[in-house]
Enzyme design. Structure first.
Site: not given
Length: 113
Positions: A31-32, A88, A101, A103
């Site tokens: 993740d950025i 989410n 997606h 996490h």
């Protein structure tokens, strides 16, 4: 809300994002904006808008994402200390990119909700 093309570009290797795992079904990358020492996103290679769009035809993709998150947790050596998986869904659920997606967070003690 960000555009779904960001994930499609990563899957198609049109960005400089470092892919840590990719096969015919999923792509995983850091993740950025990490929320933990290890914060990896796992996305299906086929577009699914969010969790509400899981159905009988694509259920195997979600199952595979979860299965591979365990393998990635082992690869990252966080499987014994512990990790968290978050999906989410929609704006109020915290989804910022309209593309399903998962996490995978770990590598440190995570805060409780």
């Amino acid at each position: 809300m960000m555009n779904k093309k960001i994930f499609q570009n990563i899957i198609n290797k049109k960005t400089h994002s470092k892919i840590i795992f990719q096969d015919e079904k999923i792509t995983a990358f850091h993740d950025i904006s990490p929320k933990a020492r290890i914060h990896i996103l796992i996305v299906p290679n086929i577009f699914i808008k969010n969790l509400n769009h899981i159905n009988k035809k694509n259920l195997n993709v979600l199952t595979y994402m979860l299965h591979m998150s365990i393998k990635i947790a082992k690869k990252e050596k966080i499987h014994k200390s512990g990790y968290r998986i978050i999906i989410n869904c929609n704006k109020n659920g915290g989804q910022k990119i309209p593309y399903l997606h998962l996490h995978l967070l770990g590598g440190e003690k995570l805060k409780n909700f």
